[in-house]
Structures are given as structure tokens and as C-alpha cells.
Design an enzyme around this catalytic site. Sequence first.
Site, PDB file in Angstrom:
ATOM      1  N   ASN A   9       0.872  -1.175   0.000  1.00 40.17           N
ATOM      2  CA  ASN A   9       0.000   0.000   0.000  1.00 40.17           C
ATOM      3  C   ASN A   9       0.909   1.225   0.000  1.00 40.17           C
ATOM      4  O   ASN A   9       1.472   1.581   1.030  1.00 40.17           O
ATOM      5  CB  ASN A   9      -0.888  -0.048   1.257  1.00 40.17           C
ATOM      6  N   LYS A  11       0.195   4.281  -0.353  1.00 42.28           N
ATOM      7  CA  LYS A  11      -0.439   5.485   0.217  1.00 42.28           C
ATOM      8  C   LYS A  11      -0.158   6.710  -0.657  1.00 42.28           C
ATOM      9  O   LYS A  11       0.018   6.550  -1.870  1.00 42.28           O
ATOM     10  CB  LYS A  11       0.018   5.683   1.672  1.00 42.28           C
ATOM     11  N   HIS A  97      -9.675   1.539   4.781  1.00 46.86           N
ATOM     12  CA  HIS A  97      -8.401   1.685   5.498  1.00 46.86           C
ATOM     13  C   HIS A  97      -8.594   2.640   6.678  1.00 46.86           C
ATOM     14  O   HIS A  97      -9.370   3.597   6.586  1.00 46.86           O
ATOM     15  CB  HIS A  97      -7.329   2.215   4.538  1.00 46.86           C
ATOM     16  N   GLU A  99      -6.928   4.992   7.734  1.00 54.25           N
ATOM     17  CA  GLU A  99      -6.687   6.410   7.415  1.00 54.25           C
ATOM     18  C   GLU A  99      -7.912   7.022   6.746  1.00 54.25           C
ATOM     19  O   GLU A  99      -8.224   8.192   6.951  1.00 54.25           O
ATOM     20  CB  GLU A  99      -5.420   6.536   6.535  1.00 54.25           C
ATOM     21  N   GLU A 169      -5.719  -4.624  10.579  1.00 53.92           N
ATOM     22  CA  GLU A 169      -4.656  -3.646  10.795  1.00 53.92           C
ATOM     23  C   GLU A 169      -4.938  -2.876  12.077  1.00 53.92           C
ATOM     24  O   GLU A 169      -5.705  -1.902  12.070  1.00 53.92           O
ATOM     25  CB  GLU A 169      -4.610  -2.661   9.626  1.00 53.92           C
ATOM     26  N   GLY A 175       2.260   2.406  10.812  1.00 52.38           N
ATOM     27  CA  GLY A 175       3.243   3.480  10.663  1.00 52.38           C
ATOM     28  C   GLY A 175       3.938   3.869  11.956  1.00 52.38           C
ATOM     29  O   GLY A 175       4.586   4.902  12.025  1.00 52.38           O
ATOM     30  N   SER A 215       3.124  -1.967  10.505  1.00 51.82           N
ATOM     31  CA  SER A 215       4.561  -2.080  10.748  1.00 51.82           C
ATOM     32  C   SER A 215       5.131  -3.458  10.412  1.00 51.82           C
ATOM     33  O   SER A 215       6.057  -3.926  11.063  1.00 51.82           O
ATOM     34  CB  SER A 215       4.901  -1.679  12.189  1.00 51.82           C
TER      35      SER A 215
HETATM   36  P1  PGA Z   1       2.643   0.382   7.670  1.00 49.83           P
HETATM   37  O1  PGA Z   1       1.207   0.605   6.975  1.00 49.83           O
HETATM   38  O2  PGA Z   1       3.186  -0.912   7.128  1.00 49.83           O
HETATM   39  O3  PGA Z   1       3.477   1.574   7.232  1.00 49.83           O
HETATM   40  O4  PGA Z   1       2.428   0.328   9.135  1.00 49.83           O
HETATM   41  C1  PGA Z   1       0.323  -0.461   6.768  1.00 49.83           C
HETATM   42  C2  PGA Z   1      -0.976   0.043   6.184  1.00 49.83           C
HETATM   43  O5  PGA Z   1      -1.451   1.095   6.622  1.00 49.83           O
HETATM   44  O6  PGA Z   1      -1.565  -0.575   5.284  1.00 49.83           O
END
Ligand code: PGA
Length: 255
Positions: A9, A11, A97, A99, A169, A175, A215
Site C-alpha cells: 500500500n 499510500k 483503510h 486512514e 490492521e 506506521g 509495521s
Molecule cells: P505500515 O502501513 O506498514 O506503514 O504500518 C500499513 C498500512 O497502513 O496498510
Amino acid sequence: MRKKLIAGNWKMNLTIPQSVNLSEQIKNGIKDIKLNNIEVLVCPTYVSLYPVNEVIKDSGIKSGGQNMYFENEGAYTGEISAEMLKSAGCEFVILGHSERRKIFNESDELINKKVIKAVDSGLTSILCVGETLEERESGKQNEIVKTQIEKGLSGITVDKLKNIVIAYEPVWAIGTGKNATPDEANDMHKFIRNIIADLYDKKSSDEIKILYGGSLNDKNCKDLLSQSDIDGGLIGGASLKSESFLKIIETSNNL
Ligand code: PGA
């Protein structure tokens, strides 16, 4: 046996030339790895989808959108439809997601409309679920995830479930560099599989792919991805560099 899915992903990162470059590196790196039981997916920004698909066509790597709207077309400034994603070469779309839920206030009801539209259009929908730190600390994680799944899949019939992937997640792990432990993640994945068994049937719950995200990187991927109920990863930060993404692909392929 469930085939593992390793999904990047990206982003809101990378320009078109940077995205093309990264996809070329992944494509070249994958040639040396004989992919057995895994599928590889990249989810660039909308503007990079078409050029990235030009690079990865015939490589076995698939692509997905990071979001979409549930209407076919019309006056929805800034939005993108399922058909548009498909015309750019996508087979997948990430929906719900955290976010999108948090920053853009997406509700379970809106996400459900998108899931229905994506699946009806022939896209595989990656439905993201997960609890916040506050919710986990107050022991509400199961309740939260159950509601997100029940509402997100409302109206999805059993025959359409093959076009659904669930991504667990935990928001506190995205992140932050703080991943869920393999046991914590696997327990939640088992719980999700039981929800699917209750909503549908045992066969569907055995077949549905449940990804872990938060992460996930080239160091912790072996421990997480070797868990019984973790069928791959949705990877943010570590998917932006070909070295780490290819390492995750290779590790997963060898499990
Ligand atoms: P990350 O993001 O691996 O940077 O923690 C995962 C995601 O949000 O899909």
C-alpha cells in the site's frame, strides 16, 4: 490451501516516475524468485496506476486502487469509480483503510456501499478493519472488529465472498514501528475467521484470506506470516523500497 497475498500500500507516496521505477525494480527482483504459493499486489496512487500497470503486465504482479467511490460516474469531484480502476488495469481495491476511516470520516455504511460496488464490478475488495490503541486498552478490540466486519460485509452473499480479502490492521501498529505480536495478530485472525463462519459457513471461513497490516517489515515478517491464520500482509512503509518489499515476498514464498 490459502495462497498468501503480499500487498504493498504505497499510500500518498511516490510521483509517477518514482512509482514506475519502484515497480520496475519489483518486477526485476521477482524474476529471481520462483513464486509458489503467493500473489503479489501493488497499490500505487491513482495517477500512477496506469503507468505502473504498463510495467508489470505479464509479470504476475497485480495492482489495486487505494480507495474508490460506489457510484458509476457523475458529479463526484475528486472520486474514482470501479470501472475506472479496472480500465487502469486494477484487479483489487483497498477499502475502509483506517486512514480513510479516521482522516476522511468514512463510516461502516459508506465502506459497505463501496465493498458491494467493488465486488459487483469484479474487483477483489480488501476490507480493512482494526481497533485503536484506546479500544485495545479498554478490551474492546473484538467488539470493534466484529462490528466493522458485520457492517462492512452486509449484503455480501456467500458466492461473492471469494472476492473479499480482510486485512486486520490494528490502528496503533500502522506506521508506528510497533507491530502486533504474532500471537496477538493470530488470535485476532482466528476470531475473524470465526465471525465469517458464523455469518456464512465453515468452508468460507477456511477459504477467506486474512492479511495482517501494521509495521510489517522484512525483519518481523517471518514470525508474523508463518502464523496459522495469517495469509499475507498489507504493507505500507516497507513496500516503498524494493529491497524490503522483495525480502518480504521471498520470505513469504519460502514459508
Ligand atoms: P505500515 O502501513 O506498514 O506503514 O504500518 C500499513 C498500512 O497502513 O496498510
